[in-house]
Design a protein around this motif. Structure first.
Motif, PDB file in Angstrom:
ATOM      1  N   ALA A 171       0.968  -1.621  -0.059  1.00  0.00           N
ATOM      2  CA  ALA A 171      -0.237   0.078  -0.155  1.00  0.00           C
ATOM      3  C   ALA A 171       0.671   1.753   0.542  1.00  0.00           C
ATOM      4  O   ALA A 171       0.720   2.556  -0.475  1.00  0.00           O
ATOM      5  N   GLY A 172       2.071   1.251   0.106  1.00  0.00           N
ATOM      6  CA  GLY A 172       3.138   2.246  -0.349  1.00  0.00           C
ATOM      7  C   GLY A 172       3.361   2.821  -1.338  1.00  0.00           C
ATOM      8  O   GLY A 172       2.211   2.152  -2.686  1.00  0.00           O
ATOM      9  N   GLY A 173       4.047   3.908  -1.564  1.00  0.00           N
ATOM     10  CA  GLY A 173       4.210   4.686  -3.373  1.00  0.00           C
ATOM     11  C   GLY A 173       4.615   3.543  -4.456  1.00  0.00           C
ATOM     12  O   GLY A 173       4.350   2.846  -5.632  1.00  0.00           O
ATOM     13  N   VAL A 174       5.976   2.297  -3.979  1.00  0.00           N
ATOM     14  CA  VAL A 174       6.142   1.434  -4.537  1.00  0.00           C
ATOM     15  C   VAL A 174       4.913   0.303  -4.569  1.00  0.00           C
ATOM     16  O   VAL A 174       5.165   0.237  -6.110  1.00  0.00           O
ATOM     17  N   TYR A 213       0.179  -8.883   7.588  1.00  0.00           N
ATOM     18  CA  TYR A 213       1.223  -9.354   7.613  1.00  0.00           C
ATOM     19  C   TYR A 213       0.812  -9.289   9.362  1.00  0.00           C
ATOM     20  O   TYR A 213       1.992  -9.572   9.909  1.00  0.00           O
ATOM     21  N   HIS A 214       0.186  -8.037  10.390  1.00  0.00           N
ATOM     22  CA  HIS A 214       0.346  -8.225  10.838  1.00  0.00           C
ATOM     23  C   HIS A 214      -0.389  -9.168  11.764  1.00  0.00           C
ATOM     24  O   HIS A 214      -0.016  -9.869  13.346  1.00  0.00           O
ATOM     25  N   THR A 215      -1.685  -9.936  11.292  1.00  0.00           N
ATOM     26  CA  THR A 215      -1.912 -10.731  11.896  1.00  0.00           C
ATOM     27  C   THR A 215      -2.224 -12.382  11.127  1.00  0.00           C
ATOM     28  O   THR A 215      -2.631 -13.695  11.765  1.00  0.00           O
ATOM     29  N   HIS A 300      19.161   0.084  -6.604  1.00  0.00           N
ATOM     30  CA  HIS A 300      19.188   1.829  -5.988  1.00  0.00           C
ATOM     31  C   HIS A 300      19.130   2.822  -6.880  1.00  0.00           C
ATOM     32  O   HIS A 300      20.303   2.995  -7.186  1.00  0.00           O
ATOM     33  N   LEU A 301      17.732   3.370  -6.223  1.00  0.00           N
ATOM     34  CA  LEU A 301      18.075   4.590  -7.882  1.00  0.00           C
ATOM     35  C   LEU A 301      19.399   5.529  -7.667  1.00  0.00           C
ATOM     36  O   LEU A 301      19.582   6.652  -8.321  1.00  0.00           O
ATOM     37  N   GLY A 302      19.230   6.124  -6.136  1.00  0.00           N
ATOM     38  CA  GLY A 302      20.484   6.887  -6.274  1.00  0.00           C
ATOM     39  C   GLY A 302      21.361   6.418  -6.662  1.00  0.00           C
ATOM     40  O   GLY A 302      22.856   7.644  -6.239  1.00  0.00           O
ATOM     41  N   LYS A 350       2.676   4.095   9.850  1.00  0.00           N
ATOM     42  CA  LYS A 350       2.445   3.484   8.501  1.00  0.00           C
ATOM     43  C   LYS A 350       0.709   3.627   7.991  1.00  0.00           C
ATOM     44  O   LYS A 350       0.120   3.304   7.860  1.00  0.00           O
ATOM     45  N   LYS A 351       0.211   5.058   8.198  1.00  0.00           N
ATOM     46  CA  LYS A 351      -1.331   5.788   7.729  1.00  0.00           C
ATOM     47  C   LYS A 351      -0.933   5.999   6.737  1.00  0.00           C
ATOM     48  O   LYS A 351      -2.629   5.561   5.989  1.00  0.00           O
ATOM     49  N   ASN A 352      -0.449   5.911   5.750  1.00  0.00           N
ATOM     50  CA  ASN A 352      -0.358   6.093   4.281  1.00  0.00           C
ATOM     51  C   ASN A 352      -0.548   5.361   3.415  1.00  0.00           C
ATOM     52  O   ASN A 352      -0.558   3.752   3.674  1.00  0.00           O
TER      53      ASN A 352
HETATM   54  N1  LIG Z   1      16.491   1.403  -4.124  1.00  0.00           N
HETATM   55  C1  LIG Z   1      15.311   2.501  -4.715  1.00  0.00           C
HETATM   56  O1  LIG Z   1      15.959   3.100  -5.088  1.00  0.00           O
HETATM   57  C2  LIG Z   1      14.249   2.216  -4.219  1.00  0.00           C
HETATM   58  C3  LIG Z   1      13.204   3.578  -4.017  1.00  0.00           C
HETATM   59  C4  LIG Z   1      12.073   4.113  -3.959  1.00  0.00           C
HETATM   60  C5  LIG Z   1      11.502   3.054  -2.532  1.00  0.00           C
HETATM   61  N2  LIG Z   1      12.564   2.359  -2.117  1.00  0.00           N
HETATM   62  C6  LIG Z   1      12.152   1.164  -0.737  1.00  0.00           C
HETATM   63  O2  LIG Z   1      10.795   0.631  -1.187  1.00  0.00           O
HETATM   64  C7  LIG Z   1      10.363   0.561   0.256  1.00  0.00           C
HETATM   65  C8  LIG Z   1       9.193   1.255   0.085  1.00  0.00           C
HETATM   66  O3  LIG Z   1       8.989   2.910  -0.336  1.00  0.00           O
HETATM   67  P1  LIG Z   1       7.885   3.408  -0.519  1.00  0.00           P
HETATM   68  O4  LIG Z   1       7.669   5.531  -0.432  1.00  0.00           O
HETATM   69  O5  LIG Z   1       7.048   3.194  -1.309  1.00  0.00           O
HETATM   70  O6  LIG Z   1       6.865   3.485   1.092  1.00  0.00           O
HETATM   71  P2  LIG Z   1       5.952   4.817   1.323  1.00  0.00           P
HETATM   72  O7  LIG Z   1       5.196   4.424   0.996  1.00  0.00           O
HETATM   73  O8  LIG Z   1       6.322   4.483   2.240  1.00  0.00           O
HETATM   74  O9  LIG Z   1       5.541   2.381   2.189  1.00  0.00           O
HETATM   75  C9  LIG Z   1       4.935   2.945   3.710  1.00  0.00           C
HETATM   76  C10 LIG Z   1       3.979   1.935   3.970  1.00  0.00           C
HETATM   77  O10 LIG Z   1       4.695   0.564   3.963  1.00  0.00           O
HETATM   78  C11 LIG Z   1       4.644  -0.151   5.437  1.00  0.00           C
HETATM   79  N3  LIG Z   1       5.914  -0.884   5.791  1.00  0.00           N
HETATM   80  C12 LIG Z   1       5.960  -1.765   6.088  1.00  0.00           C
HETATM   81  N4  LIG Z   1       6.400  -1.894   6.934  1.00  0.00           N
HETATM   82  C13 LIG Z   1       7.220  -0.648   6.973  1.00  0.00           C
HETATM   83  C14 LIG Z   1       7.877  -0.066   8.151  1.00  0.00           C
HETATM   84  N5  LIG Z   1       8.852  -0.472   9.169  1.00  0.00           N
HETATM   85  N6  LIG Z   1       7.909   1.620   8.543  1.00  0.00           N
HETATM   86  C15 LIG Z   1       6.856   2.448   7.560  1.00  0.00           C
HETATM   87  N7  LIG Z   1       6.050   1.451   6.840  1.00  0.00           N
HETATM   88  C16 LIG Z   1       6.366   0.467   6.647  1.00  0.00           C
HETATM   89  C17 LIG Z   1       3.284   0.659   5.746  1.00  0.00           C
HETATM   90  O11 LIG Z   1       1.726   0.188   5.396  1.00  0.00           O
HETATM   91  P3  LIG Z   1       1.307  -1.166   5.926  1.00  0.00           P
HETATM   92  O12 LIG Z   1       0.250  -0.525   7.102  1.00  0.00           O
HETATM   93  O13 LIG Z   1       0.414  -1.896   4.831  1.00  0.00           O
HETATM   94  O14 LIG Z   1       2.174  -2.023   6.741  1.00  0.00           O
HETATM   95  C18 LIG Z   1       3.212   2.292   5.113  1.00  0.00           C
HETATM   96  O15 LIG Z   1       2.326   2.579   5.424  1.00  0.00           O
HETATM   97  C19 LIG Z   1      10.773   1.251   1.222  1.00  0.00           C
HETATM   98  O16 LIG Z   1      12.231   0.570   1.763  1.00  0.00           O
HETATM   99  C20 LIG Z   1      12.263   2.037   0.614  1.00  0.00           C
HETATM  100  O17 LIG Z   1      12.993   2.428   1.143  1.00  0.00           O
HETATM  101  C21 LIG Z   1      13.548   1.820  -2.373  1.00  0.00           C
END
Ligand SMILES: NC(=O)c1ccc[n+]([C@@H]2O[C@H](COP(=O)([O-])OP(=O)(O)OC[C@H]3O[C@@H](n4cnc5c(N)ncnc54)[C@H](OP(=O)(O)O)[C@@H]3O)[C@@H](O)[C@H]2O)c1
Length: 366
Positions: A171-174, A213-215, A300-302, A350-352
């Motif tokens: 449910a996150g951006g990626v 994954y919580h339950t 790693h896009l960075g 984890k609200k987003n």
């Molecule tokens: N390598 C790269 O170039 C690259 C680029 C972009 C992102 N990333 C990685 O991809 C991942 C996702 O990024 P994103 O931007 O999509 O994230 P995001 O939008 O911030 O996703 C956050 C969601 O992930 C879940 N989550 C699971 N474990 C978590 C934790 N330990 N802390 C906070 N939230 C957690 C939560 O949802 P639930 O309530 O469902 O658990 C939360 O709402 C991250 O690991 C980020 O570093 C890597």
């Protein structure tokens, strides 16, 4: 909104706010009060050769920014610095030698850092023209999440019809970007981990089997449905979850590691989580891979900012998918610069659901 109308709006804004330009600056790690909103006197933009200046309309907040604020991200510039690796805005000046951008163009930007300010000067090669129908918010939400999901799934994962994929943090951006991209390939089964309250929305974006994954133990759940496992594991978690993902791979399966979210457990740096994640770091030998018929990749896009042609090619494909209606960034919330720490908490707690954005302008309803 047409480009002409945008130029008019930017001009009005510039007149109304002619004296100061604001930027967010990180001055230290870990504490709330180390993120400052600073102002500098506005001067006529003077981009150098190959550069352009834009008036910023929206910026992406990324998981990496939140990790950087806690001092646990590996690509952090020296302090103090302005964070932000992506955003969108209107070009207000172009430097010498820039022939493919003009004042008034609406562009999205991908840079290592420095986006969280009202006006920014970047290399023109770090910008991409926005499609006509794309909003600034969508543009600020597109690049990091969708380039990552695309390259992980297609370039490393070699996603094909009939494949099965495990998407963590679905449910996150990626995660949402990955679900939408999986839908562009026929008959793909998507397992995704996310909190239960987010599952309905994930179904709308094409998930086949959402797992809370919580339950529920996600490994058991996937094995019940697909005893042989999956073809692709997208691993943004690291630590013990990488080994679990590896063991879920079918023969010829691929695990792509692209994050270490397990390092972070909330708004404060957690030394136990850091130690546990590093202790449980997965490792595998070439011989083990050979005998298992599996691949492990790292993304790693960075570290790809200099690969201009590679990234250009991916963005061109993403823009085409957007124009065809196959992908559309899902915006969770939009926060003014003043509320950047609340925006970060939205992710940490984890609200987003989808992308969290920052805007230089006044507050919006969230
Ligand atoms: N390598 C790269 O170039 C690259 C680029 C972009 C992102 N990333 C990685 O991809 C991942 C996702 O990024 P994103 O931007 O999509 O994230 P995001 O939008 O911030 O996703 C956050 C969601 O992930 C879940 N989550 C699971 N474990 C978590 C934790 N330990 N802390 C906070 N939230 C957690 C939560 O949802 P639930 O309530 O469902 O658990 C939360 O709402 C991250 O690991 C980020 O570093 C890597």
């Amino acid at each position: 909104m047409s480009a002409e109308r945008e130029v008019a709006e930017v001009a009005t804004e510039a007149v109304g706010d002619a004296h100061q330009l604001r930027s967010l600056v990180l001055t230290g790690f870990g504490c709330h009060d180390k993120m400052k909103l600073k102002s500098r006197p506005a001067a006529p933009p003077a981009p150098g050769p190959g550069q352009l200046t834009l008036r910023v309309r929206a910026c992406g907040l990324n998981f990496a920014d939140v990790m950087a604020q806690q001092g646990i991200y590996d690509r952090t510039p020296p302090l103090p610095y302005t964070p932000g690796m992506e955003g969108a805005g209107v070009v207000v000046a172009v430097g010498e030698g820039v022939n493919d951008r003009k004042v008034g163009d609406r562009v999205m930007v991908l840079i290592p850092s420095g986006m969280w300010q009202e006006e920014v000067t970047v290399l023109s090669t770090q910008t991409f023209l926005m499609p006509e129908s794309m909003t600034f918010e969508e543009a600020a939400a597109l690049l990091v999440n969708y380039i990552t999901a695309y390259m992980v799934l297609f370039d490393f994962g070699n996603l094909r019809p009939g494949h099965s994929v495990l998407v963590h943090m679905a449910a996150g951006g990626v995660g949402i970007a990955a679900l939408q991209l999986c839908r562009t390939v026929e008959n793909v089964t998507v397992f995704g981990t996310a909190s239960a309250r987010k599952h309905e929305m994930l179904k709308e974006n094409g998930i086949t089997h959402p797992i809370d994954y919580h339950t529920t133990d996600y490994v058991d759940e996937i094995k019940k449905i697909s005893p042989k496992g999956v073809d692709i594991v997208m691993d943004p978690l690291g630590g013990a979850d990488t080994a679990k993902g590896y063991n879920l791979l079918k023969p010829m399966g691929k695990l792509i590691s692209y994050g270490m979210a397990n390092l972070m457990t909330g708004p404060k740096r957690n030394l136990m989580a850091l130690a546990r994640t590093w202790w449980n770091q997965f490792s595998v030998s070439a011989l083990q891979l050979l005998q298992a018929n599996r691949a492990v990749c790292g993304f790693h896009l960075g570290y790809l900012h200099d690969e201009v042609e590679l990234i250009d090619g991916v963005v061109t494909r993403l823009v085409a998918l957007y124009n065809q209606g196959h992908i559309k960034p899902h915006i969770d919330s939009v926060w003014p610069f003043e509320k950047v720490m609340d925006a970060m908490r939205q992710m940490q707690e984890k609200k987003n659901v989808g992308k969290v954005l920052l805007v230089p302008g006044p507050e919006k309803e969230n």
